[in-house]
Scaffold this motif. Structure first.
Motif, PDB file in Angstrom:
ATOM      1  N   UNK A 228       0.820  -1.206   0.000  1.00 50.60           N
ATOM      2  CA  UNK A 228       0.000   0.000   0.000  1.00 50.60           C
ATOM      3  C   UNK A 228       0.856   1.259   0.000  1.00 50.60           C
ATOM      4  N   UNK A 229       1.964   1.240   0.721  1.00 57.58           N
ATOM      5  CA  UNK A 229       2.870   2.387   0.737  1.00 57.58           C
ATOM      6  C   UNK A 229       3.422   2.665  -0.660  1.00 57.58           C
ATOM      7  N   UNK A 230       3.719   1.624  -1.401  1.00 56.75           N
ATOM      8  CA  UNK A 230       4.228   1.796  -2.762  1.00 56.75           C
ATOM      9  C   UNK A 230       3.113   2.136  -3.751  1.00 56.75           C
ATOM     10  N   UNK A 231       1.886   1.725  -3.465  1.00 56.71           N
ATOM     11  CA  UNK A 231       0.784   1.940  -4.408  1.00 56.71           C
ATOM     12  C   UNK A 231       0.242   3.364  -4.377  1.00 56.71           C
ATOM     13  N   UNK A 232       0.276   4.031  -3.222  1.00 60.07           N
ATOM     14  CA  UNK A 232      -0.324   5.361  -3.114  1.00 60.07           C
ATOM     15  C   UNK A 232       0.293   6.395  -4.064  1.00 60.07           C
ATOM     16  N   UNK A 233       1.617   6.529  -4.161  1.00 61.66           N
ATOM     17  CA  UNK A 233       2.159   7.496  -5.125  1.00 61.66           C
ATOM     18  C   UNK A 233       1.821   7.135  -6.574  1.00 61.66           C
ATOM     19  N   UNK A 234       1.779   5.845  -6.863  1.00 65.90           N
ATOM     20  CA  UNK A 234       1.432   5.400  -8.205  1.00 65.90           C
ATOM     21  C   UNK A 234      -0.007   5.751  -8.547  1.00 65.90           C
ATOM     22  N   UNK A 235      -0.915   5.521  -7.608  1.00 69.61           N
ATOM     23  CA  UNK A 235      -2.318   5.880  -7.809  1.00 69.61           C
ATOM     24  C   UNK A 235      -2.453   7.391  -7.987  1.00 69.61           C
ATOM     25  N   UNK A 236      -1.674   8.149  -7.215  1.00 73.34           N
ATOM     26  CA  UNK A 236      -1.709   9.600  -7.340  1.00 73.34           C
ATOM     27  C   UNK A 236      -1.301  10.080  -8.727  1.00 73.34           C
ATOM     28  N   UNK A 237      -0.252   9.485  -9.279  1.00 67.59           N
ATOM     29  CA  UNK A 237       0.171   9.855 -10.637  1.00 67.59           C
ATOM     30  C   UNK A 237      -0.892   9.500 -11.672  1.00 67.59           C
ATOM     31  N   UNK A 238      -1.476   8.339 -11.536  1.00 70.75           N
ATOM     32  CA  UNK A 238      -2.499   7.915 -12.491  1.00 70.75           C
ATOM     33  C   UNK A 238      -3.714   8.836 -12.427  1.00 70.75           C
TER      34      UNK A 238
ATOM     35  N   UNK B  21      -5.084  16.576 -28.003  1.00 64.84           N
ATOM     36  CA  UNK B  21      -4.413  17.088 -26.802  1.00 64.84           C
ATOM     37  C   UNK B  21      -4.627  16.136 -25.622  1.00 64.84           C
ATOM     38  N   UNK B  22      -5.846  15.674 -25.443  1.00 66.74           N
ATOM     39  CA  UNK B  22      -6.139  14.755 -24.339  1.00 66.74           C
ATOM     40  C   UNK B  22      -5.371  13.445 -24.504  1.00 66.74           C
ATOM     41  N   UNK B  23      -5.294  12.942 -25.720  1.00 69.90           N
ATOM     42  CA  UNK B  23      -4.538  11.711 -25.951  1.00 69.90           C
ATOM     43  C   UNK B  23      -3.047  11.929 -25.719  1.00 69.90           C
ATOM     44  N   UNK B  24      -2.560  13.109 -26.050  1.00 70.03           N
ATOM     45  CA  UNK B  24      -1.162  13.438 -25.770  1.00 70.03           C
ATOM     46  C   UNK B  24      -0.887  13.471 -24.272  1.00 70.03           C
ATOM     47  N   UNK B  25      -1.820  14.052 -23.519  1.00 70.62           N
ATOM     48  CA  UNK B  25      -1.667  14.071 -22.060  1.00 70.62           C
ATOM     49  C   UNK B  25      -1.629  12.643 -21.515  1.00 70.62           C
ATOM     50  N   UNK B  26      -2.496  11.782 -22.021  1.00 72.04           N
ATOM     51  CA  UNK B  26      -2.492  10.386 -21.571  1.00 72.04           C
ATOM     52  C   UNK B  26      -1.203   9.670 -21.957  1.00 72.04           C
ATOM     53  N   UNK B  27      -0.671   9.961 -23.140  1.00 71.12           N
ATOM     54  CA  UNK B  27       0.569   9.318 -23.572  1.00 71.12           C
ATOM     55  C   UNK B  27       1.749   9.755 -22.706  1.00 71.12           C
ATOM     56  N   UNK B  28       1.839  11.053 -22.438  1.00 70.43           N
ATOM     57  CA  UNK B  28       2.917  11.551 -21.581  1.00 70.43           C
ATOM     58  C   UNK B  28       2.754  11.006 -20.164  1.00 70.43           C
ATOM     59  N   UNK B  29       1.537  10.990 -19.662  1.00 69.68           N
ATOM     60  CA  UNK B  29       1.282  10.454 -18.327  1.00 69.68           C
ATOM     61  C   UNK B  29       1.655   8.988 -18.217  1.00 69.68           C
ATOM     62  N   UNK B  30       1.343   8.228 -19.242  1.00 72.44           N
ATOM     63  CA  UNK B  30       1.709   6.810 -19.245  1.00 72.44           C
ATOM     64  C   UNK B  30       3.224   6.647 -19.194  1.00 72.44           C
ATOM     65  N   UNK B  31       3.928   7.455 -19.960  1.00 71.70           N
ATOM     66  CA  UNK B  31       5.393   7.403 -19.941  1.00 71.70           C
ATOM     67  C   UNK B  31       5.956   7.746 -18.578  1.00 71.70           C
ATOM     68  N   UNK B  32       5.405   8.778 -17.946  1.00 71.04           N
ATOM     69  CA  UNK B  32       5.893   9.188 -16.627  1.00 71.04           C
ATOM     70  C   UNK B  32       5.598   8.115 -15.583  1.00 71.04           C
ATOM     71  N   UNK B  33       4.426   7.527 -15.640  1.00 68.80           N
ATOM     72  CA  UNK B  33       4.081   6.456 -14.693  1.00 68.80           C
ATOM     73  C   UNK B  33       5.015   5.263 -14.892  1.00 68.80           C
ATOM     74  N   UNK B  34       5.285   4.902 -16.125  1.00 66.70           N
ATOM     75  CA  UNK B  34       6.196   3.771 -16.375  1.00 66.70           C
ATOM     76  C   UNK B  34       7.612   4.082 -15.909  1.00 66.70           C
ATOM     77  N   UNK B  35       8.080   5.319 -16.129  1.00 63.94           N
ATOM     78  CA  UNK B  35       9.417   5.690 -15.639  1.00 63.94           C
ATOM     79  C   UNK B  35       9.468   5.646 -14.119  1.00 63.94           C
ATOM     80  N   UNK B  36       8.390   6.070 -13.452  1.00 64.29           N
ATOM     81  CA  UNK B  36       8.337   6.008 -11.996  1.00 64.29           C
ATOM     82  C   UNK B  36       8.409   4.559 -11.518  1.00 64.29           C
ATOM     83  N   UNK B  37       7.652   3.687 -12.157  1.00 63.74           N
ATOM     84  CA  UNK B  37       7.642   2.269 -11.757  1.00 63.74           C
ATOM     85  C   UNK B  37       9.022   1.653 -11.936  1.00 63.74           C
TER      86      UNK B  37
END
Length: 91
Positions: free
Chosen positions: A21-31, A61-77
């Motif tokens: 849960x400690x590891x999941x909270x920041x990930x959920x926040x980014x998503x 624009x919305x799809x671009x935001x999702x693509x960048x967000x996906x990249x950032x979440x994967x880099x965080x993981x």
């Protein structure tokens, strides 16, 4: 590397739900952050600009935001996984 791994309680051998849960909270926040940011242009398209050029632009624009967000979440993981594996090696 320890034989139990980073999410296993060494005493009982079961899953350490507190650490999970400690590891999941920041990930959920980014998503949630990037999903919320992408929701704004999508809502604009649905409510105001359904079949127009501006609607298509906001969809891209919305799809671009999702693509960048996906990249950032994967880099965080990946970065967090590397940190956990190095911390596990030090122990």
């Amino acid at each position: 590397m320890s034989p139990t791994g980073p999410f296993i309680d060494p005493e009982t051998g079961e899953l350490d739900t507190d650490q999970i849960l400690t590891e999941a909270y920041p990930l959920i926040g980014l998503i949630v952050l990037f999903a919320g940011l992408a929701l704004i242009p999508f809502l604009f398209v649905v409510l105001f600009a359904r079949n127009s050029l501006i609607g298509s632009l906001f969809t891209v624009v919305a799809q671009g935001i999702l693509a960048v967000g996906t990249g950032i979440v994967l880099m965080y993981v990946i970065a967090r996984g590397i940190q956990l594996s190095q911390a596990d090696e030090v122990k």
